[in-house]
Every structure is written in structure tokens, then in C-alpha cells.
Design a protein around this motif. Sequence first.
Motif, PDB file in Angstrom:
ATOM      1  N   LEU A 143     -24.178   2.778 -35.141  1.00  9.87           N
ATOM      2  CA  LEU A 143     -25.246   2.021 -34.955  1.00  9.87           C
ATOM      3  C   LEU A 143     -25.700   0.951 -35.578  1.00  9.87           C
ATOM      4  O   LEU A 143     -26.512   1.359 -37.006  1.00  9.87           O
ATOM      5  CB  LEU A 143     -26.863   2.970 -34.407  1.00  9.87           C
ATOM      6  CG  LEU A 143     -26.737   3.130 -33.300  1.00  9.87           C
ATOM      7  CD1 LEU A 143     -25.792   4.500 -32.920  1.00  9.87           C
ATOM      8  CD2 LEU A 143     -28.385   3.937 -32.918  1.00  9.87           C
ATOM      9  N   GLY A 144     -25.262  -0.169 -35.232  1.00 12.56           N
ATOM     10  CA  GLY A 144     -25.394  -1.342 -36.392  1.00 12.56           C
ATOM     11  C   GLY A 144     -24.210  -1.480 -37.694  1.00 12.56           C
ATOM     12  O   GLY A 144     -24.412  -2.449 -37.855  1.00 12.56           O
ATOM     13  N   LEU A 145     -23.806  -0.368 -37.583  1.00  4.41           N
ATOM     14  CA  LEU A 145     -22.477  -0.590 -38.507  1.00  4.41           C
ATOM     15  C   LEU A 145     -21.477  -0.375 -37.438  1.00  4.41           C
ATOM     16  O   LEU A 145     -21.398   0.531 -36.310  1.00  4.41           O
ATOM     17  CB  LEU A 145     -22.462   0.734 -39.667  1.00  4.41           C
ATOM     18  CG  LEU A 145     -23.650   0.078 -39.918  1.00  4.41           C
ATOM     19  CD1 LEU A 145     -24.233   1.584 -41.157  1.00  4.41           C
ATOM     20  CD2 LEU A 145     -23.907  -0.932 -40.944  1.00  4.41           C
ATOM     21  N   SER A 146     -20.454  -0.682 -38.493  1.00  3.59           N
ATOM     22  CA  SER A 146     -18.521  -0.088 -38.038  1.00  3.59           C
ATOM     23  C   SER A 146     -17.905   0.780 -38.874  1.00  3.59           C
ATOM     24  O   SER A 146     -18.469   0.906 -40.371  1.00  3.59           O
ATOM     25  CB  SER A 146     -18.081  -1.247 -37.600  1.00  3.59           C
ATOM     26  OG  SER A 146     -18.019  -1.754 -36.263  1.00  3.59           O
ATOM     27  N   ASN A 147     -17.293   1.259 -38.499  1.00  2.00           N
ATOM     28  CA  ASN A 147     -16.270   2.424 -39.349  1.00  2.00           C
ATOM     29  C   ASN A 147     -15.083   2.061 -39.193  1.00  2.00           C
ATOM     30  O   ASN A 147     -14.707   1.913 -38.003  1.00  2.00           O
ATOM     31  CB  ASN A 147     -16.626   3.458 -39.528  1.00  2.00           C
ATOM     32  CG  ASN A 147     -16.491   4.592 -38.112  1.00  2.00           C
ATOM     33  OD1 ASN A 147     -15.139   4.578 -37.657  1.00  2.00           O
ATOM     34  ND2 ASN A 147     -16.950   5.465 -37.756  1.00  2.00           N
ATOM     35  N   VAL A 148     -13.847   2.098 -39.999  1.00  2.00           N
ATOM     36  CA  VAL A 148     -12.337   1.983 -39.437  1.00  2.00           C
ATOM     37  C   VAL A 148     -11.620   2.645 -38.430  1.00  2.00           C
ATOM     38  O   VAL A 148     -11.437   2.439 -37.518  1.00  2.00           O
ATOM     39  CB  VAL A 148     -12.143   2.821 -41.122  1.00  2.00           C
ATOM     40  CG1 VAL A 148     -10.028   2.025 -40.950  1.00  2.00           C
ATOM     41  CG2 VAL A 148     -12.313   1.435 -42.238  1.00  2.00           C
ATOM     42  N   PRO A 149     -11.772   4.016 -38.446  1.00  2.23           N
ATOM     43  CA  PRO A 149     -11.368   4.466 -37.833  1.00  2.23           C
ATOM     44  C   PRO A 149     -11.826   4.345 -35.948  1.00  2.23           C
ATOM     45  O   PRO A 149     -11.148   4.258 -35.069  1.00  2.23           O
ATOM     46  CB  PRO A 149     -11.830   6.142 -37.409  1.00  2.23           C
ATOM     47  CG  PRO A 149     -11.379   6.199 -39.829  1.00  2.23           C
ATOM     48  CD  PRO A 149     -12.398   5.052 -39.678  1.00  2.23           C
TER      49      PRO A 149
END
Length: 451
Positions: free
Chosen positions: A86-92
Amino acid sequence: MPERYDDLLEKNRRYLWNPFTQMKELLADEPLVIERAEGVRLYDVTGRAFLDGNSSLWVNVHGHNRRELNEAIVEQLGRVAHSTLLGLSNVPAIELAARLVDLAPASLGKVFFSDAGAAAVEVGLKLAFAYWRRVGRPERRRFLALGNAYHGDTIGAVSVGGIDLFHAEFGPLLFEVERVASPYPYRFPGSAEECSRACLEELAEVLRRRGEEIACLVVEPLVQAAGGMIVMPPGYLGEVARLCREHDVLLLADEVATGFGRTGRMFACEHEGVQPDLMAVGKGLTGGYLPVSATLASDRIYEAFWGDLAERKAFFHGHSYAGNPLGCAVALANLDLFERERLVERVRALTPRLGELLAPVAALPYVGEVRQAGFMVGIELVRDRETKEPFDWRLGMGWRVCRRARELGMITRPLGDVVTFLPALATPERDLEEMVSILRRSIAEVTEAAA
């Protein structure tokens, strides 16, 4: 039984509520308590080994305890176990979204993550409903689904489902759905072609009458899985897609059970070149390791939610563990194994061999039909092979056959009096032979004793 088993069984009795399980029956029996697994075998706390004939509820792909999948989780664990999407992302999550779009039908360009197949279907329904509101067509708010369908156990998924045994109790909670007959040639008086034609004519008529009110049609491509492994006649799915395009009705393909190689294609839609607007996936996505699901959407749908903050066009839906890095990391490793081991091609090549192994099962006197699509198999038990008269449901023939199979060293589950067989896609041929042999013996012994 060892003391440890007795202790665990007592704790199960006191604290655990197993899903889709009549607890009185389970705890009166000697339920299995699984402790570890290797390849296509599960081992209980007493050390007994059991072939996994339903791939741990249709999710396991490469066998249990695969080194590559284990290592992917451990490696990601050294970075971050979870970070909200929510409002961020992550690499995988980013990398997995890109891989899924690359693998999916070309009509799908965006990925929305969830944590279970039912949630992925629910997202698809909400996206379809909200899409038409975003583009100024709020009258398109109804859903169209098939009889005998199963799409999960959340309220929206249950609403579009059509299996009374699972859904009737919750009727007052559900929203109204337009429904058409599913193409089930086994229960149709004519041929498969006549069954398909009649069902498609009914669908076309509903779309002529109410197409302007329908947000989307939801369908399990090629196989209605929990409905009894009902395989659609050739051409049916493609015609459904054509009718949806003709009436500008969105098509939601529920590939939770059929996706990731299970039918001999990466996705069942590929068998007839179907390009859905929405697609729900889960189960085999992580190779049977962690709960990750996804809803893929067309760019057309995504763009309807694009706007400034003040416009409030965002899709107001989300899950705490959506896009979980551990789950996405193992899903990526799972897809790497698919590619490296050419697993979809392997399933396609072994499908005829599995059919040959099942031929003696189909010849048993109390088997009405064996239905197969790739590594999805349903064996329907009947009292009378000629008339298709079913057994009295109170006899629990499906459960009795599966109980006997367990005694002989294999685990699977029935759908009423349909015995299901969905082995892991990487199951060695010799293990397939042993599993089918156990199925044949179990069905023969149980049905002959009850007849």
C-alpha cells in the motif's frame, strides 16, 4: 499410536477447526497429522508415507521440499520478510508482476496481488463493477456466471458460485447473479456438441436481453474444478469469449485451479486463444509454498482508475500481505523451474499416458465417467453405469474410496461421488502408475462391497 500423536490429536480436538471438514467424523477417526514431505510423498508423525494424489489441494507443482524453492525463501528472508504494498513497492512483487504479464494472455497488462484464490476473484468482481462506474456506465452492475461453478468462499466469490452443497446456507448474504447452464455433456441427453450449442444459445439469449446491465461474466476456463472436474466441450470457451466481446461484457477468467500448467498449457485460456479482460490466479503460483494470488487486468480497465487524488478514482481495495516479498520470491523461483524443466511441455506429453493408465479405471462397473484435462482428473462413481443412476449420497462412496486409498498409501479428496486426482505436475511416471493403481483398487473394492 505414539504418545506424541495422541497429544497432537488431543490438541486438534481442543483447539483446531479444520476447513470443509465435519469435525465429529474427523476426530472419531484416526486423522493424519503430517510432519514432513519429500517429492510427491507426505509423512505423518508416525513415519508413515503417503503419495500426494491431490498435490495438497491442487497447489503443489514440483513436489515437496524442492531445494530451489527453499533457497529462494531463505535468500529473501535475509533481506525483508514483509513490506506493505500500500503506497510502496518491493523488488520481488515488481519482478513477479512483470513475469506474470509476460506469461499471461496478451490482453492483460497489470497485476493486483492478493493472498488467496477467492480474494483474487473478489478483486476481479470489484474491478469490473467499479470499472463501469468510472467510465459512466453504472447500469452495468450485474454479474453473469455458470451453474455448477465454484469461485471461492468469500461473499462475492460465493455469490457467483453455483454449487448448492457449498453455498445454499449463505443465500441471504449473497447478491443476485444472472446464471446460465454449464456445458455438462455427461448429464445432457444429447451429444457434447448439442450440449454446448444449447448452453451457448442460452447464454446468447441472456446477453441479448440483459447485456447492457452486465458488468462481467466469470468462468472457469476449460474445467469446472470443484464442480466435479467438468471438462467443457471443444470450442465452448472460445464462443463464450466471442459473445462477451460482441456485447461489450467483461470476461473474468478464474484460472486459480486451471492455471500454471495444470491442463497442459500455462493457462487454460490458451487452449482456445481466449483473451480475457480479467484473470484470477493462485494455487500453483508459488509452487505450493506460500499463499499468493493475483488478479490480472487489461490496460483498458487500469486506465479507468487513473487520475488525480482529488478525483478519487483509485481502487479502494487491498490486503495486508498483498505482494508479500517471501511469497513473490518463491513464485519467481517456481516460474524459473517451470522454464528450466519445461514443465508445461512435460504435462502435455504425459497427458496421453495418464489417459492410458486411467483406461482400466474407466472400465470398472461402477465408474460412470473419467474426465481428464491434463493433470486434472475426476472419476464419477455411479450405481448404474448404463442409466448413470448415482449412489445414495448418504453412503458417502467418494469418501469411502478416498479412505481406502489412504489405507493403501495415497491421499486424495472427493467431490461428492467424484474422486479427484490431481498429482503434482512433476510427478515421476512410476509414481503416476502407482497412484492410479491405488485408485483402481480402492474404487473396485469399495463399490463392489457396497453394490
